[in-house]
Design a protein around this motif. Sequence first.
Motif, PDB file in Angstrom:
ATOM      1  N   LEU A  54     -22.134 -18.524  46.525  1.00 51.33           N
ATOM      2  CA  LEU A  54     -20.945 -17.766  46.923  1.00 51.33           C
ATOM      3  C   LEU A  54     -19.703 -18.277  46.190  1.00 51.33           C
ATOM      4  O   LEU A  54     -18.852 -17.489  45.773  1.00 51.33           O
ATOM      5  N   GLY A  55     -19.611 -19.579  46.012  1.00 50.92           N
ATOM      6  CA  GLY A  55     -18.495 -20.148  45.254  1.00 50.92           C
ATOM      7  C   GLY A  55     -18.494 -19.705  43.803  1.00 50.92           C
ATOM      8  O   GLY A  55     -17.441 -19.392  43.238  1.00 50.92           O
ATOM      9  N   VAL A  56     -19.672 -19.662  43.184  1.00 50.99           N
ATOM     10  CA  VAL A  56     -19.778 -19.188  41.798  1.00 50.99           C
ATOM     11  C   VAL A  56     -19.386 -17.715  41.718  1.00 50.99           C
ATOM     12  O   VAL A  56     -18.669 -17.296  40.805  1.00 50.99           O
ATOM     13  N   TYR A  57     -19.854 -16.922  42.697  1.00 52.84           N
ATOM     14  CA  TYR A  57     -19.486 -15.506  42.743  1.00 52.84           C
ATOM     15  C   TYR A  57     -17.968 -15.347  42.875  1.00 52.84           C
ATOM     16  O   TYR A  57     -17.363 -14.516  42.196  1.00 52.84           O
ATOM     17  N   ASN A  58     -17.348 -16.161  43.729  1.00 52.30           N
ATOM     18  CA  ASN A  58     -15.894 -16.103  43.887  1.00 52.30           C
ATOM     19  C   ASN A  58     -15.179 -16.438  42.583  1.00 52.30           C
ATOM     20  O   ASN A  58     -14.219 -15.769  42.197  1.00 52.30           O
ATOM     21  N   PHE A  59     -15.636 -17.488  41.910  1.00 53.65           N
ATOM     22  CA  PHE A  59     -15.004 -17.908  40.659  1.00 53.65           C
ATOM     23  C   PHE A  59     -15.035 -16.787  39.623  1.00 53.65           C
ATOM     24  O   PHE A  59     -14.009 -16.450  39.024  1.00 53.65           O
ATOM     25  N   PHE A  60     -16.213 -16.205  39.423  1.00 51.97           N
ATOM     26  CA  PHE A  60     -16.322 -15.166  38.398  1.00 51.97           C
ATOM     27  C   PHE A  60     -15.639 -13.865  38.813  1.00 51.97           C
ATOM     28  O   PHE A  60     -15.120 -13.142  37.965  1.00 51.97           O
ATOM     29  N   ASN A  61     -15.617 -13.561  40.100  1.00 52.69           N
ATOM     30  CA  ASN A  61     -14.940 -12.356  40.564  1.00 52.69           C
ATOM     31  C   ASN A  61     -13.434 -12.482  40.370  1.00 52.69           C
ATOM     32  O   ASN A  61     -12.782 -11.554  39.882  1.00 52.69           O
ATOM     33  N   ILE A  62     -12.874 -13.627  40.734  1.00 55.27           N
ATOM     34  CA  ILE A  62     -11.430 -13.822  40.542  1.00 55.27           C
ATOM     35  C   ILE A  62     -11.090 -13.841  39.061  1.00 55.27           C
ATOM     36  O   ILE A  62     -10.067 -13.301  38.628  1.00 55.27           O
ATOM     37  N   ARG A  63     -11.947 -14.439  38.267  1.00 55.59           N
ATOM     38  CA  ARG A  63     -11.699 -14.485  36.828  1.00 55.59           C
ATOM     39  C   ARG A  63     -11.783 -13.095  36.204  1.00 55.59           C
ATOM     40  O   ARG A  63     -11.003 -12.751  35.314  1.00 55.59           O
ATOM     41  N   LYS A  64     -12.720 -12.268  36.669  1.00 59.74           N
ATOM     42  CA  LYS A  64     -12.895 -10.919  36.119  1.00 59.74           C
ATOM     43  C   LYS A  64     -11.714 -10.014  36.461  1.00 59.74           C
ATOM     44  O   LYS A  64     -11.267  -9.228  35.630  1.00 59.74           O
ATOM     45  N   TYR A  65     -11.230 -10.115  37.696  1.00 57.10           N
ATOM     46  CA  TYR A  65     -10.136  -9.255  38.145  1.00 57.10           C
ATOM     47  C   TYR A  65      -8.836 -10.035  38.264  1.00 57.10           C
ATOM     48  O   TYR A  65      -8.069  -9.851  39.200  1.00 57.10           O
ATOM     49  N   ARG A  66      -8.560 -10.890  37.310  1.00 57.60           N
ATOM     50  CA  ARG A  66      -7.380 -11.753  37.343  1.00 57.60           C
ATOM     51  C   ARG A  66      -6.078 -10.953  37.421  1.00 57.60           C
ATOM     52  O   ARG A  66      -5.144 -11.349  38.104  1.00 57.60           O
ATOM     53  N   GLU A  67      -6.017  -9.825  36.753  1.00 60.08           N
ATOM     54  CA  GLU A  67      -4.773  -9.047  36.743  1.00 60.08           C
ATOM     55  C   GLU A  67      -4.500  -8.381  38.087  1.00 60.08           C
ATOM     56  O   GLU A  67      -3.367  -8.013  38.376  1.00 60.08           O
ATOM     57  N   ASP A  68      -5.530  -8.224  38.934  1.00 59.53           N
ATOM     58  CA  ASP A  68      -5.345  -7.617  40.255  1.00 59.53           C
ATOM     59  C   ASP A  68      -4.868  -8.616  41.302  1.00 59.53           C
ATOM     60  O   ASP A  68      -4.466  -8.213  42.386  1.00 59.53           O
ATOM     61  N   TYR A  69      -4.940  -9.899  40.998  1.00 59.02           N
ATOM     62  CA  TYR A  69      -4.578 -10.927  41.962  1.00 59.02           C
ATOM     63  C   TYR A  69      -3.148 -11.383  41.716  1.00 59.02           C
ATOM     64  O   TYR A  69      -2.833 -11.960  40.681  1.00 59.02           O
ATOM     65  N   GLY A  70      -2.307 -11.121  42.707  1.00 56.91           N
ATOM     66  CA  GLY A  70      -0.944 -11.603  42.675  1.00 56.91           C
ATOM     67  C   GLY A  70      -0.790 -12.753  43.658  1.00 56.91           C
ATOM     68  O   GLY A  70      -1.771 -13.297  44.181  1.00 56.91           O
ATOM     69  N   LYS A  71       0.432 -13.107  43.926  1.00 56.46           N
ATOM     70  CA  LYS A  71       0.699 -14.227  44.837  1.00 56.46           C
ATOM     71  C   LYS A  71       0.191 -13.920  46.251  1.00 56.46           C
ATOM     72  O   LYS A  71      -0.407 -14.780  46.898  1.00 56.46           O
TER      73      LYS A  71
END
Length: 98
Positions: A54-71
Amino acid sequence: MDTNPVFRRRQNHNNTPESVILIITNVIVFIVATEVFANCTKISNVYWFVLGALGVYNFFNIRKYREDYGKAQYIAYVVSIIVLIAMFFLLRSRAQNC
């Protein structure tokens, strides 16, 4: 024939933000893994494997959609992780049939 574009706007319901999908996925996987693999006296190695995956999935998901994540999305993600840790202790401390 309908010429109003309002009903064609949400095809496939793709308007859910990726951060919300990630948080919901974390909660579902965490609760199921805790109930299945974390018994009264022993926490299975499979449980730690599931949380690692689950941690690996979180890492790659956040990295893939980096532009969608704001503060605000990062704050919501961190708060959800803190709530999951609190839920772990709550689910492990409640009365169980051992």
